[in-house]
Enzyme design. Structure first.
Site, mmCIF file in Angstrom:
data_model
loop_
_atom_site.group_PDB
_atom_site.id
_atom_site.type_symbol
_atom_site.label_atom_id
_atom_site.label_comp_id
_atom_site.label_asym_id
_atom_site.label_seq_id
_atom_site.Cartn_x
_atom_site.Cartn_y
_atom_site.Cartn_z
ATOM 1 N N THR A 210 0.816 -1.216 0.000
ATOM 2 C CA THR A 210 0.000 0.000 0.000
ATOM 3 C C THR A 210 0.848 1.263 0.000
ATOM 4 O O THR A 210 0.508 2.258 -0.639
ATOM 5 C CB THR A 210 -0.928 -0.024 1.239
ATOM 6 O OG1 THR A 210 -1.907 -1.042 1.021
ATOM 7 C CG2 THR A 210 -1.633 1.296 1.455
ATOM 8 N N THR B 138 1.493 -4.363 4.409
ATOM 9 C CA THR B 138 1.295 -4.736 5.811
ATOM 10 C C THR B 138 0.778 -6.170 5.964
ATOM 11 O O THR B 138 0.916 -6.755 7.038
ATOM 12 C CB THR B 138 0.266 -3.808 6.488
ATOM 13 O OG1 THR B 138 -0.969 -3.885 5.768
ATOM 14 C CG2 THR B 138 0.756 -2.380 6.533
ATOM 15 N N ASP B 139 0.184 -6.721 4.894
ATOM 16 C CA ASP B 139 -0.540 -7.986 5.051
ATOM 17 C C ASP B 139 0.311 -9.121 5.623
ATOM 18 O O ASP B 139 -0.190 -9.957 6.382
ATOM 19 C CB ASP B 139 -1.124 -8.441 3.698
ATOM 20 C CG ASP B 139 -2.300 -7.584 3.272
ATOM 21 O OD1 ASP B 139 -2.766 -6.753 4.073
ATOM 22 O OD2 ASP B 139 -2.761 -7.745 2.126
HETATM 23 N N1 ASP Z 1 -2.512 -5.636 0.441
HETATM 24 C C1 ASP Z 1 -1.497 -4.714 0.879
HETATM 25 C C2 ASP Z 1 -0.185 -5.441 1.010
HETATM 26 O O1 ASP Z 1 0.037 -6.147 1.942
HETATM 27 C C3 ASP Z 1 -1.914 -4.084 2.126
HETATM 28 C C4 ASP Z 1 -0.945 -3.116 2.719
HETATM 29 O O2 ASP Z 1 0.103 -2.833 2.209
HETATM 30 O O3 ASP Z 1 -1.288 -2.614 3.773
HETATM 31 O O4 ASP Z 1 0.630 -5.270 0.197
#
Ligand code: ASP
Length: 338
Positions: free
Chosen positions: A14, A86-87
């Site tokens: 993200t 973050t995932d």
């Molecule tokens: N789907 C994203 C990822 O993990 C979510 C994020 O970055 O917060 O790349």
């Protein structure tokens, strides 16, 4: 004054998205874009930026992370910051911690709110990560801290940090231990040092980059689980291709009685780790009796490593298998994690 050389390695996530014509966020930004968005960075450090990939962290692979660990091992810099999604940050940071042996700060950071929103957290998290990497206490304790995650002005040990919410800004926490430090104004305020012996001991037996993919299944056991997947794994192990299993077990290390013998059979044919679905924390060893208790499961040969939650146990198990360790060596490593 020479500024510390900080290497930013951008994987995607993200923090690195931008909107397409329809307004949907797509992977697009590279490391240079992330750095350009925070002009203050240039006053704090000699920033080097490299775009390693542009993928959501839900699509990162173990191969990519092992290669990243090998790359970090070879960098001639004073600190490393990995930006990603973050995932899977709770998993990737722990894998890096298991593989990377450096005396410099190695930090993973990310963003919950994308750059198109009114208050994206990516730039602030990147700035915080650079401040943390340049902080004298962090530098002096880099080895004792290991790989850390910096999110929302808190610093977390990789072995403990969890993503505890899918969308809110304060999505990260270390429920077992709390953060290691906080960033207040531009200062790092130390709170504690992590217990590192299990990670350090594991690293001696693991190797970055080498080895082939070793798929590990994660079976989260719920109320009245009938065990059909376990049955399939026992009967068709070779077709399924898994090389190890992590069982997200109940309470202090229990499974539903109706699947206890299947879990035991599975552990006879493939390394099977019992890990607490309650989120991590030491498991019991000698409290409950009966066929589905921790006493019976340990006797049946299941590997216990409770302090790690199931996702982190899966990361460790794949690293052990990739390093070619046998069941006894794997059990010794997990045992040190409580
Ligand atoms: N789907 C994203 C990822 O993990 C979510 C994020 O970055 O917060 O790349």
């Amino acid at each position: 004054m020479t500024l510390p050389r900080i290497q930013i390695l951008a994987l995607g996530g993200t923090i690195a998205t931008s909107p397409d014509a329809s307004g949907a966020m797509q992977m697009g930004l590279g490391a240079d874009d992330l750095v350009a968005a925070v002009p203050l960075l240039a006053t704090l450090a000699d920033i080097r930026a490299e775009t390693v990939s542009r993928v959501g962290s839900h699509s990162l692979s173990f191969d990519q992370m092992h290669a990243l660990a090998a790359k970090i091992m070879g960098l001639d810099v004073d600190g490393v910051i990995v930006t990603q999604g973050t995932d899977t940050l709770e998993e990737t940071s722990f894998l890096l911690d298991l593989l990377v042996e450096r005396d410099i700060p190695v930090i993973v950071t990310a963003a919950m709110r994308n750059p198109a929103l009114t208050s994206p957290d990516g730039p602030g998290n990147l700035l915080a990560a650079v401040r943390v990497a340049c902080d004298p206490w962090v530098k002096a304790h880099a080895r004792s801290l290991g790989v850390v995650a910096v999110m929302l002005d808190e610093i977390y040990a990789a072995a403990d940090v969890l993503k505890i919410h899918p969308t809110r800004l304060n999505a990260f926490a270390s429920p077992q231990t709390g953060p290691l430090a906080a960033l207040v104004e531009d200062r790092v305020v130390p709170l504690s040092l992590p217990v590192r012996a299990p990670v350090e001991a594991a690293r001696k037996r693991l190797t970055a980059a080498e080895g082939r993919e070793q798929p590990v299944a994660l079976l989260w056991l719920g109320l009245d689980e009938p065990g059909y997947i376990l049955e399939a794994m026992v009967d068709h192990r070779d077709q399924l291709g898994y090389r190890g299993v992590v069982v997200g077990a109940m309470g202090g290390g229990h499974v539903p009685e109706r699947v206890a013998s299947l879990v035991g059979q599975l552990s006879e044919i493939i390394p099977t780790v019992v890990s607490p679905r309650a989120g991590g924390g030491p498991l019991l060893r000698q409290t409950y009796g009966g066929p589905s208790s921790e006493i019976a499961l340990r006797k049946a040969g299941l590997i216990f490593g409770g302090r790690l939650n199931p996702l982190k146990a899966r990361v460790l198990l794949q690293a052990c298998l990739r390093a070619g360790l046998d069941r006894t060596a794997i059990a010794e490593i997990f045992e040190t994690f409580g």
